[in-house]
Design a protein around this motif. Structure first.
Motif, PDB file in Angstrom:
ATOM      1  N   GLN A 132      96.561  46.821  -3.234  1.00 29.11           N
ATOM      2  CA  GLN A 132      96.466  45.302  -3.472  1.00 29.11           C
ATOM      3  C   GLN A 132      97.918  44.921  -3.725  1.00 29.11           C
ATOM      4  O   GLN A 132      98.804  45.737  -4.158  1.00 29.11           O
ATOM      5  CB  GLN A 132      95.814  45.206  -5.058  1.00 29.11           C
ATOM      6  N   VAL A 133      98.332  43.799  -3.022  1.00 29.72           N
ATOM      7  CA  VAL A 133      99.609  43.493  -3.069  1.00 29.72           C
ATOM      8  C   VAL A 133     100.028  42.924  -4.673  1.00 29.72           C
ATOM      9  O   VAL A 133      99.284  42.895  -5.567  1.00 29.72           O
ATOM     10  CB  VAL A 133     100.129  42.231  -2.193  1.00 29.72           C
ATOM     11  N   SER A 134     101.325  42.787  -4.904  1.00 34.62           N
ATOM     12  CA  SER A 134     101.764  42.257  -6.085  1.00 34.62           C
ATOM     13  C   SER A 134     101.223  41.011  -6.735  1.00 34.62           C
ATOM     14  O   SER A 134     100.614  40.098  -5.656  1.00 34.62           O
ATOM     15  CB  SER A 134     103.402  42.525  -6.215  1.00 34.62           C
ATOM     16  N   GLN A 135     101.526  40.570  -7.623  1.00 33.78           N
ATOM     17  CA  GLN A 135     100.852  39.279  -8.360  1.00 33.78           C
ATOM     18  C   GLN A 135     102.207  38.476  -8.464  1.00 33.78           C
ATOM     19  O   GLN A 135     101.996  37.183  -9.080  1.00 33.78           O
ATOM     20  CB  GLN A 135     100.455  39.550  -9.512  1.00 33.78           C
ATOM     21  N   GLY A 152     102.154  46.861  -3.365  1.00 27.79           N
ATOM     22  CA  GLY A 152     102.608  46.061  -4.529  1.00 27.79           C
ATOM     23  C   GLY A 152     104.035  46.674  -5.114  1.00 27.79           C
ATOM     24  O   GLY A 152     104.693  46.214  -6.073  1.00 27.79           O
ATOM     25  N   ARG A 153     104.673  47.664  -4.363  1.00 22.36           N
ATOM     26  CA  ARG A 153     106.058  48.189  -4.928  1.00 22.36           C
ATOM     27  C   ARG A 153     107.005  47.178  -4.534  1.00 22.36           C
ATOM     28  O   ARG A 153     107.963  47.006  -5.372  1.00 22.36           O
ATOM     29  CB  ARG A 153     106.087  49.476  -4.201  1.00 22.36           C
ATOM     30  N   PHE A 154     106.873  46.499  -3.409  1.00 19.03           N
ATOM     31  CA  PHE A 154     107.694  45.284  -3.072  1.00 19.03           C
ATOM     32  C   PHE A 154     106.787  44.147  -3.145  1.00 19.03           C
ATOM     33  O   PHE A 154     105.709  44.285  -2.637  1.00 19.03           O
ATOM     34  CB  PHE A 154     108.402  45.483  -1.636  1.00 19.03           C
ATOM     35  N   ASP A 155     107.626  43.052  -3.311  1.00 14.87           N
ATOM     36  CA  ASP A 155     106.614  41.707  -3.243  1.00 14.87           C
ATOM     37  C   ASP A 155     106.743  41.224  -2.017  1.00 14.87           C
ATOM     38  O   ASP A 155     106.053  40.285  -1.631  1.00 14.87           O
ATOM     39  CB  ASP A 155     107.237  40.967  -4.465  1.00 14.87           C
ATOM     40  N   GLY A 156     107.848  41.263  -1.164  1.00 12.72           N
ATOM     41  CA  GLY A 156     107.920  40.811   0.242  1.00 12.72           C
ATOM     42  C   GLY A 156     108.876  41.565   1.121  1.00 12.72           C
ATOM     43  O   GLY A 156     109.753  42.345   0.689  1.00 12.72           O
ATOM     44  N   TYR A 157     108.784  41.542   2.405  1.00  9.12           N
ATOM     45  CA  TYR A 157     109.430  42.178   3.467  1.00  9.12           C
ATOM     46  C   TYR A 157     109.618  40.975   4.602  1.00  9.12           C
ATOM     47  O   TYR A 157     108.658  40.346   5.193  1.00  9.12           O
ATOM     48  CB  TYR A 157     108.775  43.430   3.963  1.00  9.12           C
ATOM     49  N   TRP A 158     110.870  41.239   5.176  1.00  9.90           N
ATOM     50  CA  TRP A 158     111.061  40.290   6.269  1.00  9.90           C
ATOM     51  C   TRP A 158     111.960  41.183   7.255  1.00  9.90           C
ATOM     52  O   TRP A 158     112.942  41.945   6.718  1.00  9.90           O
ATOM     53  CB  TRP A 158     111.635  38.958   5.974  1.00  9.90           C
ATOM     54  N   ALA A 213      95.443  44.564   2.412  1.00 12.58           N
ATOM     55  CA  ALA A 213      95.897  44.890   0.931  1.00 12.58           C
ATOM     56  C   ALA A 213      96.138  43.368   0.269  1.00 12.58           C
ATOM     57  O   ALA A 213      96.416  43.145  -0.651  1.00 12.58           O
ATOM     58  CB  ALA A 213      97.147  45.432   0.639  1.00 12.58           C
ATOM     59  N   GLY A 214      95.830  42.315   1.164  1.00 14.73           N
ATOM     60  CA  GLY A 214      96.073  40.921   0.611  1.00 14.73           C
ATOM     61  C   GLY A 214      97.298  40.158   0.966  1.00 14.73           C
ATOM     62  O   GLY A 214      97.486  38.857   0.466  1.00 14.73           O
ATOM     63  N   ALA A 215      98.186  40.787   1.585  1.00 23.10           N
ATOM     64  CA  ALA A 215      99.434  40.093   1.968  1.00 23.10           C
ATOM     65  C   ALA A 215      99.237  38.956   3.072  1.00 23.10           C
ATOM     66  O   ALA A 215      98.292  39.144   3.955  1.00 23.10           O
ATOM     67  CB  ALA A 215     100.666  41.049   2.443  1.00 23.10           C
ATOM     68  N   LEU A 216     100.003  37.894   2.905  1.00 19.15           N
ATOM     69  CA  LEU A 216     100.230  37.175   4.142  1.00 19.15           C
ATOM     70  C   LEU A 216     101.230  37.840   5.048  1.00 19.15           C
ATOM     71  O   LEU A 216     102.361  37.962   4.815  1.00 19.15           O
ATOM     72  CB  LEU A 216     100.639  35.728   3.721  1.00 19.15           C
ATOM     73  N   VAL A 217     100.863  37.877   6.494  1.00 19.26           N
ATOM     74  CA  VAL A 217     101.673  38.560   7.388  1.00 19.26           C
ATOM     75  C   VAL A 217     101.708  37.577   8.749  1.00 19.26           C
ATOM     76  O   VAL A 217     100.866  37.286   9.265  1.00 19.26           O
ATOM     77  CB  VAL A 217     101.115  39.740   7.875  1.00 19.26           C
ATOM     78  N   THR A 218     102.795  36.929   8.951  1.00 15.55           N
ATOM     79  CA  THR A 218     103.278  36.156  10.034  1.00 15.55           C
ATOM     80  C   THR A 218     104.821  36.459  10.549  1.00 15.55           C
ATOM     81  O   THR A 218     105.343  37.476  10.179  1.00 15.55           O
ATOM     82  CB  THR A 218     103.514  34.798   9.590  1.00 15.55           C
ATOM     83  N   ASN A 219     104.993  35.846  11.674  1.00 15.07           N
ATOM     84  CA  ASN A 219     106.480  36.028  12.040  1.00 15.07           C
ATOM     85  C   ASN A 219     107.265  35.000  11.172  1.00 15.07           C
ATOM     86  O   ASN A 219     106.818  34.157  10.228  1.00 15.07           O
ATOM     87  CB  ASN A 219     106.876  35.647  13.417  1.00 15.07           C
ATOM     88  N   ALA A 229     105.966  39.468   5.379  1.00 17.87           N
ATOM     89  CA  ALA A 229     104.913  40.062   4.943  1.00 17.87           C
ATOM     90  C   ALA A 229     105.110  39.930   3.477  1.00 17.87           C
ATOM     91  O   ALA A 229     106.119  40.572   2.767  1.00 17.87           O
ATOM     92  CB  ALA A 229     104.496  41.551   5.181  1.00 17.87           C
ATOM     93  N   ALA A 230     104.427  39.056   2.829  1.00 11.23           N
ATOM     94  CA  ALA A 230     104.624  39.164   1.094  1.00 11.23           C
ATOM     95  C   ALA A 230     103.380  38.676   0.447  1.00 11.23           C
ATOM     96  O   ALA A 230     102.198  38.246   1.048  1.00 11.23           O
ATOM     97  CB  ALA A 230     105.712  38.005   0.989  1.00 11.23           C
ATOM     98  N   ASN A 231     103.229  38.965  -0.894  1.00 10.82           N
ATOM     99  CA  ASN A 231     102.179  38.200  -1.519  1.00 10.82           C
ATOM    100  C   ASN A 231     101.750  36.957  -1.217  1.00 10.82           C
ATOM    101  O   ASN A 231     102.950  36.193  -0.930  1.00 10.82           O
ATOM    102  CB  ASN A 231     102.215  38.886  -3.014  1.00 10.82           C
ATOM    103  N   PRO A 232     100.644  36.411  -1.349  1.00  9.41           N
ATOM    104  CA  PRO A 232     100.531  35.029  -0.988  1.00  9.41           C
ATOM    105  C   PRO A 232     101.284  33.966  -1.860  1.00  9.41           C
ATOM    106  O   PRO A 232     101.406  32.717  -1.437  1.00  9.41           O
ATOM    107  CB  PRO A 232      98.830  34.787  -1.366  1.00  9.41           C
ATOM    108  N   ASN A 233     101.504  34.190  -2.914  1.00  5.47           N
ATOM    109  CA  ASN A 233     102.322  33.506  -3.798  1.00  5.47           C
ATOM    110  C   ASN A 233     103.906  33.371  -3.338  1.00  5.47           C
ATOM    111  O   ASN A 233     104.511  32.091  -3.156  1.00  5.47           O
ATOM    112  CB  ASN A 233     102.711  33.842  -5.182  1.00  5.47           C
ATOM    113  N   LEU A 234     104.500  34.382  -2.879  1.00  2.89           N
ATOM    114  CA  LEU A 234     105.939  34.619  -2.207  1.00  2.89           C
ATOM    115  C   LEU A 234     105.887  34.100  -0.988  1.00  2.89           C
ATOM    116  O   LEU A 234     106.974  33.564  -0.528  1.00  2.89           O
ATOM    117  CB  LEU A 234     106.347  35.705  -2.481  1.00  2.89           C
ATOM    118  N   HIS A 235     104.902  34.237  -0.109  1.00  7.71           N
ATOM    119  CA  HIS A 235     104.961  34.020   1.314  1.00  7.71           C
ATOM    120  C   HIS A 235     105.620  32.717   1.570  1.00  7.71           C
ATOM    121  O   HIS A 235     106.624  32.608   2.488  1.00  7.71           O
ATOM    122  CB  HIS A 235     103.804  34.327   2.089  1.00  7.71           C
ATOM    123  N   PRO A 236     105.128  31.673   1.181  1.00  5.76           N
ATOM    124  CA  PRO A 236     105.667  30.280   1.547  1.00  5.76           C
ATOM    125  C   PRO A 236     106.955  30.161   1.197  1.00  5.76           C
ATOM    126  O   PRO A 236     107.800  29.148   1.716  1.00  5.76           O
ATOM    127  CB  PRO A 236     104.476  29.438   0.706  1.00  5.76           C
TER     128      PRO A 236
END
Ligand code: IPD
Ligand code: CA
Ligand code: CA
Length: 258
Positions: A139-142, A196-202, A221-227, A243-250
């Motif tokens: 599960q991705v981080s919160q 959930g070890r990292f909150d986001g990756y690009w 795992a619940g991440a939003l993954v886009t370009n 790729a990041a948790n849905p709070n941080l992706h935007p």
């Protein structure tokens, strides 16, 4: 024929290829250069030859795209193989690398397996079913703010010269987060977002075999993954990934668009 593989098929392949990486780790390496800083070792080839041989034997009608042998994309039964993700780490004796295997059916990623043989961590993902590490559901981080987040990124092999390099984004995110790591394996980066070890990756420019399995695992795992433009196609050119948790992706997307 044309049977579809299942998750245990990918798990077996990933563990066996990972064993090849572990058995040859810190032994004499034959190194060749594909570019000034882009290298390949004989172990990349050993792992890839094993995987291509097994897939051809078990699924003779399937198409495979793999890093060292190339191959077609978009078959009805399509595999994406990175036989050793983290080659530079491997060649320097840094114990952080993995094997990455994905299977897509009619253009849709269905199965992904990434095995880190030094930590004995097996990451799996199946479309619609979830993602796991050694049997534990991921599960991705919160995290809800960049200020409280830990991010990860990477740099391509044309970094010395490329105009569109990642340095500005790296500096920008480093100044608004708890830190930005650079591990040297895109597949592991994505698995760590899933865990959930990292909150986001690009990253700005990768290949399908780098992101196919990890992208699916992160999604499951619940991440939003886009370009980095926010489009869901993170495999197709012009390739990039966020790729990041849905709070941080935007929030990350906003900064990557600037
Ligand atoms: C590389 C790694 C690295 C990423 C590079 C990739 P390789 O793959 O995933 O983290 O930054 O862009 O090419 O060459 O080790 O398979
Ligand atoms: Ca790779
Ligand atoms: Ca590779």
């Amino acid at each position: 024929m044309n049977f579809s593989p299942n998750l245990p098929d990918l798990e077996r392949l990933a563990r066996q290829a990972g064993q090849i990486l572990r058995d040859n780790y810190e032994k004499d390496l034959q190194v060749e250069y594909k570019g000034v800083i882009d290298l390949v070792t004989h172990v990349d080839h050993l792992s890839e030859d094993f995987l291509l041989g097994e897939i051809a034997r078990q699924f003779p009608d399937h198409q495979v795209m793999s890093e060292e042998s190339g191959g077609a994309d978009y078959g009805e039964h399509q595999w994406y193989i990175d036989p050793l993700d983290g080659t530079v780490n491997y060649a320097h004796g840094v114990p952080l690398f993995c094997v990455s295997i994905a299977y897509a059916r009619r253009g849709q990623l269905v199965l992904g397996a990434i095995y880190d043989p030094m930590r004995d961590e097996l990451f799996l993902g199946e479309r619609g079913q979830g993602a796991w590490c050694n049997g534990r559901r991921l599960q991705v981080s919160q995290a809800t703010s960049l200020e409280k987040s830990l991010l990860v990124t990477g740099f391509p092999y044309d970094t010395w010269y490329a105009k569109r390099n990642n340095f500005d984004y790296f500096v920008k995110f480093a100044r608004m987060t708890q830190g930005v790591r650079r591990l040297g394996s895109a597949a592991i980066d994505l698995c760590y977002v899933a865990a959930g070890r990292f909150d986001g990756y690009w990253e700005l420019s990768l290949k399908p075999w780098d992101v196919a399995a990890g992208g699916l695992i992160a999604l499951e795992a619940g991440a939003l993954v886009t370009n980095v433009d926010g489009h869901p196609g993170f495999i197709q050119p012009p390739q990039s990934i966020l790729a990041a948790n849905p709070n941080l992706h935007p929030l990350m997307l906003e900064h990557l668009k600037q």
